[in-house]
Design an enzyme around this catalytic site. Structure first.
Site, short mmCIF file in Angstrom:
data_model
loop_
_atom_site.label_atom_id
_atom_site.label_comp_id
_atom_site.label_asym_id
_atom_site.label_seq_id
_atom_site.Cartn_x
_atom_site.Cartn_y
_atom_site.Cartn_z
N LYS A 173 -59.12 -82.36 51.43
CA LYS A 173 -60.00 -83.45 51.84
C LYS A 173 -59.59 -84.10 53.16
O LYS A 173 -60.34 -84.88 53.72
CB LYS A 173 -60.10 -84.49 50.73
C1 PLP Z 1 -61.97 -82.60 45.60
C2 PLP Z 1 -61.23 -81.40 45.17
C3 PLP Z 1 -61.90 -80.23 44.74
C4 PLP Z 1 -63.40 -80.16 44.58
O1 PLP Z 1 -64.09 -80.14 45.80
P1 PLP Z 1 -65.67 -80.42 45.81
O2 PLP Z 1 -66.05 -80.40 47.26
O3 PLP Z 1 -65.86 -81.78 45.20
O4 PLP Z 1 -66.33 -79.35 45.03
C5 PLP Z 1 -61.13 -79.12 44.43
N1 PLP Z 1 -59.79 -79.15 44.50
C6 PLP Z 1 -59.11 -80.25 44.89
C7 PLP Z 1 -57.63 -80.22 44.93
C8 PLP Z 1 -59.80 -81.41 45.26
O5 PLP Z 1 -59.12 -82.50 45.64
#
Ligand code: PLP
Length: 431
Positions: free
Chosen positions: A107
């Site tokens: 993220k």
């Molecule tokens: C947020 C997250 C996801 C999921 O991603 P999306 O875009 O919400 O599908 C998967 N793995 C980790 C470690 C995350 O922090």
């Protein structure tokens, strides 16, 4: 480029306004009015191109002239200043590691891009913007880090007391400056509910300009396409052979990849890998979208019962289920199977996967049963230390703590306790 509301296509706004408000006035998501295409031959020479040039080409039409070209490139330099290694795991299986950023979760890229855009749009504005966000763990750290020191922007993060890991809590509560952490007595759902209530509370919105920083915001969602482009840049072989497997929760990441495909990326197929929160795998079986309350799992960043970005995927395919099925497969895996995959990867391939990455790996295994000629790339979305308990418990090892994390563990925690909505409101009105 204009962005329109998925609930009311008549309502259109600029990239700038879409970023500042996060969501359309009718509470629907924004969607780009058209999907641009890469120049002809772009992918034939992608391996020789510079990463910033590639990212710029991908995002520039969405941003339009609302951020000057040179400024946008400078933002991309800052956003993409760490590595995204493509690591070979076994024959025809690789992983793209997205966890080498400041908070060690994928993220970081979206959070940094959004922070930079919002910072740019806030320059010269009299009223500060408040980013209000609820987190179950990873989002808060990435947002806090991305927005740290951005002028004209304050960040308020709500997290459920005692329900995030120690590392995650430190990432939220030790930064100071324009970042405030509110420690909520309650669950993640309580935090999210409080945030939603605040957005609708005119006493607050008359006083403060509020926005959200989850993948609903176009500036957090769209830059995730860079991962897929970077994988194409690094892949040695025919790009048409690639199938991406994405551990999915809110489906923002995978949807950004599918946008890149629509823009001309030659990759043919995507796999949405989930834990037992299986709304989308069930939908791909019976064309019936049926949200459910979320179930707690070891891959908790994907514990989502009604993925907010799935409407964007539906829109991209104009609700054509047949066509979508040609480009998307989806599988769900239990915690037990996920732990087995983690053990397999560690014992046989000497690779430590976090539980989310392991779900992505399993997605490839399922898909390749019928398509053994394909080369699977799963996205490893978090560093294993971010899910330390699960990794220790499953693999009986002590993974090394990287310096980004070690540096914050000794810093003192600063959080304001909040027990209910009135507490949040009082904080927002008084500060
Ligand atoms: C947020 C997250 C996801 C999921 O991603 P999306 O875009 O919400 O599908 C998967 N793995 C980790 C470690 C995350 O922090």
């Amino acid at each position: 480029m204009q962005f329109y509301s998925l609930g009311n296509p008549e309502y259109k706004t600029s990239f700038r306004q879409a970023v500042i408000t996060g969501i359309a006035p009718d509470r629907s998501l924004f969607f780009p009015e058209y999907i641009p295409v890469f120049p002809k031959g772009f992918f034939e020479t992608i391996s020789e191109k510079d990463t910033i040039e590639i990212a710029f080409e991908g995002i520039k039409d969405f941003v339009g002239d609302e951020i000057p070209k040179e400024k946008l490139k400078a933002i991309l330099e800052q956003v993409l200043d760490f590595d995204f290694p493509l690591v070979s795991i076994e024959e025809k299986v690789s992983t793209l590691e997205l966890f080498h950023g400041p908070t060690m979760a994928f993220k970081d890229v979206g959070a940094r891009f959004m922070a930079n855009c919002l910072g740019y749009f806030s320059e010269g504005e009299r009223q500060e913007v408040t980013v209000l966000v609820a987190t179950s763990g990873d989002t808060g750290g990435a947002v806090a880090n991305g927005f740290l020191g951005v002028e004209g922007v304050n960040v308020v993060i709500l997290y459920p007391s005692g329900k995030v890991s120690e590392i995650q809590e430190k990432q939220l509560t030790t930064l100071g400056q324009n970042i405030t952490a509110l420690e909520v007595t309650g669950t993640f759902d309580d935090c999210q509910h409080m945030v939603k209530t605040a957005f609708l509370d005119t006493t607050i919105t008359q006083k403060r300009k509020l926005t959200s920083a989850n993948s609903i915001n176009v500036a957090r969602w769209l830059p995730q396409m860079f991962y897929y482009l970077i994988a194409c840049q690094k892949f040695q072989g025919n790009l048409e052979d690639i199938v991406f497997s994405i551990p999915s929760g809110n489906f923002g990441n995978i949807c950004a990849g599918m946008v890149a495909q629509r823009m001309g990326m030659p990759v043919k197929h995507f796999i949405a890998a989930t834990n037992v929160n299986d709304v989308v795998p069930r939908f791909m079986k019976n064309n019936n979208y049926e949200p459910k309350p979320s179930i707690a799992t070891i891959s908790n960043a994907m514990d989502v019962g009604d993925p907010s970005n799935f409407v964007r995927i539906q829109k991209l395919y104009q609700n054509d289920f047949e066509l979508l099925s040609e480009h998307l497969s989806s599988y769900s895996f239990t915690d037990e199977v996920t732990r087995k995959a983690m053990k397999h990867l560690y014992t046989n391939e000497n690779y430590i996967a976090d539980p989310h990455g392991a779900v992505g790996y399993l997605g490839i295994q399922s898909f390749r049963e019928k398509h053994p000629e394909k080369h699977g790339i799963f996205l490893e979305t978090a560093h294993p230390v971010k899910f330390l308990d699960v990794v220790q418990d499953t693999l009986n090892i002590e993974p090394e703590v990287p310096k980004q994390i070690a540096n914050i563990l000794h810093k003192p925690k600063h959080a304001i306790p909040v027990s209910n909505y009135e507490g949040l409101k009082a904080f927002l009105m008084e500060n």
